[in-house]
Design an enzyme around this catalytic site. Structure first.
Site, PDB file in Angstrom:
ATOM      1  N   LYS A   1       0.840  -1.197   0.000  1.00  0.00           N
ATOM      2  CA  LYS A   1       0.000   0.000   0.000  1.00  0.00           C
ATOM      3  C   LYS A   1       0.880   1.254   0.000  1.00  0.00           C
ATOM      4  O   LYS A   1       0.600   2.217  -0.721  1.00  0.00           O
ATOM      5  CB  LYS A   1      -0.947  -0.016   1.207  1.00  0.00           C
ATOM      6  CG  LYS A   1      -2.043  -1.058   1.077  1.00  0.00           C
ATOM      7  CD  LYS A   1      -2.800  -1.310   2.366  1.00  0.00           C
ATOM      8  CE  LYS A   1      -3.787  -2.480   2.195  1.00  0.00           C
ATOM      9  NZ  LYS A   1      -4.467  -2.885   3.429  1.00  0.00           N
TER      10      LYS A   1
ATOM     11  N   GLN B   1      -4.704  -1.653   9.721  1.00  0.00           N
ATOM     12  CA  GLN B   1      -4.499  -2.963   9.095  1.00  0.00           C
ATOM     13  C   GLN B   1      -5.045  -4.067   9.990  1.00  0.00           C
ATOM     14  O   GLN B   1      -4.689  -4.170  11.159  1.00  0.00           O
ATOM     15  CB  GLN B   1      -2.999  -3.183   8.802  1.00  0.00           C
ATOM     16  CG  GLN B   1      -2.694  -4.462   8.053  1.00  0.00           C
ATOM     17  CD  GLN B   1      -3.316  -4.520   6.653  1.00  0.00           C
ATOM     18  OE1 GLN B   1      -3.264  -3.556   5.891  1.00  0.00           O
ATOM     19  NE2 GLN B   1      -3.941  -5.637   6.316  1.00  0.00           N
TER      20      GLN B   1
ATOM     21  N   ASP C   1     -11.528   2.616   4.259  1.00  0.00           N
ATOM     22  CA  ASP C   1     -11.894   1.200   4.124  1.00  0.00           C
ATOM     23  C   ASP C   1     -13.412   1.024   4.114  1.00  0.00           C
ATOM     24  O   ASP C   1     -13.906  -0.071   3.839  1.00  0.00           O
ATOM     25  CB  ASP C   1     -11.310   0.381   5.288  1.00  0.00           C
ATOM     26  CG  ASP C   1      -9.919  -0.133   4.969  1.00  0.00           C
ATOM     27  OD1 ASP C   1      -9.661  -0.428   3.785  1.00  0.00           O
ATOM     28  OD2 ASP C   1      -9.099  -0.247   5.897  1.00  0.00           O
TER      29      ASP C   1
END
Ligand code: NDP
Length: 295
Positions: free
Chosen positions: A54, A98, A121
């Protein structure tokens, strides 16, 4: 019959180039560099790889990434403190925590603490609610990547029988919600299957488009797939044979019309959509602008 490959890696390259161009224009016009803050707790090797990918992708797209690495013994309160600081930091446009978090951390509290306007997200209940009502602020990265893969490869979604195998909050549930919307690139008739589904093979065989997100290596076999169907494999399973999906690729490709490989299918698109959402966050998606996919 051998299925055509739905190449997520190639599409990802195309979309990332589009995003990089949009970022450059945006930064030139506003002087703002979109910025993603990523929080990684502990030493999980797969998570380390995902976060590194990422970071690299951000850099290539002209997006700043800030890494916050915390030790495995971090408490929920300490993590909430960090999230609070990132929520209030004007220079940060997207916050990514994460997953999975180490045992002992209250994952729900942490994800709920991310300010919805920085929730790239799309895990926050406010954002999930907006998706459900067909007016998304952000679309969740993996389902959005899959939707783009289908649309940009000319797969007809309107009226199609879609079976989503798996009902997680991250993939299965939002995927189903997105494809059932009364909207372009959706309008599908969606069935969600899971571990309690009866006669699973009958259900999966009814699918024109079968999307599999289970986390069970090579679970979907050729007899579970309708001839000519489109098969999207979200699974990432590390086995002695290397990385494999939830679909028995070699056998299913002889029955399906189109199929995603693992790796090189859905995975690269997930990171790509994170870049898309970070730019959207910087553009002020949170200030009332209605979210859109990239139709
Ligand atoms: P979860 O473990 O959260 O959910 C798995 C789902 O599959 C559950 O709904 C479960 O049913 C269902 N399931 C499990 N076993 C069976 C079975 N034998 N029969 C029928 N249904 C079953 O997984 P995720 O959605 O988070 O992830 C799925 C996979 O996708 C994983 O391999 C993960 O690594 C991968 N992944 C890949 C991403 C990418 O970018 N490519 C992104 C995110 C995930 P029930 O609800 O009844 O338990």
């Amino acid at each position: 019959m051998t299925a055509t490959i739905l190449d997520g890696k190639a599409l990802s390259k195309t979309i990332r180039a589009e995003i990089a161009e949009d970022v450059a224009k945006f930064t030139k016009q506003t002087g703002i560099t979109p910025c993603l803050a990523a929080v990684l707790i502990g030493e999980d090797p797969a998570s380390q790889i995902y976060v590194r990918n990422k970071e690299r992708a951000c850099k290539k797209a002209g997006i700043e990434s800030r890494m916050h690495r915390l030790p495995v013994e971090t408490t929920t309160e300490e993590l909430l403190n960090l999230i609070g600081r990132l929520n209030n930091d004007q220079a940060v446009h997207g916050i990514l925590v994460q997953l999975p978090l180490p045992a002992g951390i209250d994952e729900q509290r942490v994800l709920d603490a991310v300010r919805p306007t920085k929730d790239v997200d799309a895990f926050h209940p406010e954002n999930v609610g907006l998706i459900s009502q067909g007016r998304p602020r952000f679309l969740p990265c993996t389902p959005h990547g899959i939707q783009q893969l289908l649309i940009r490869n000319g797969v007809e979604l309107s009226g199609a029988n879609v079976v989503v195998l798996g009902r997680s909050d991250i993939v299965g549930k939002p995927m189903a919600l997105m494809l059932m919307q009364k909207a372009d690139g959706a309008n599908a008739t969606v069935t969600v299957a899971h571990s309690r589904t009866k006669n699973l093979a009958d259900v999966t065989r009814s699918a024109d488009i079968l999307i599999v997100a289970m986390g069970v290596a090579k679970f979907v076999t050729a007899d579970m797939v309708k001839p000519g169907a489109v098969v999207v494999d979200v699974g990432i399973n590390r086995t002695d044979d290397g990385l494999v999906g939830d679909v028995d690729f070699d056998a299913v490709k002889e029955v399906a019309g189109r199929i995603t490989p693992v790796p090189g299918g859905v995975g690269p698109l997930t990171v790509t959509m994170l870049l898309h959402n970070t730019l959207a966050g910087a553009r002020g998606r949170g200030k009332g602008e209605r979210g859109r996919g990239m139709l």
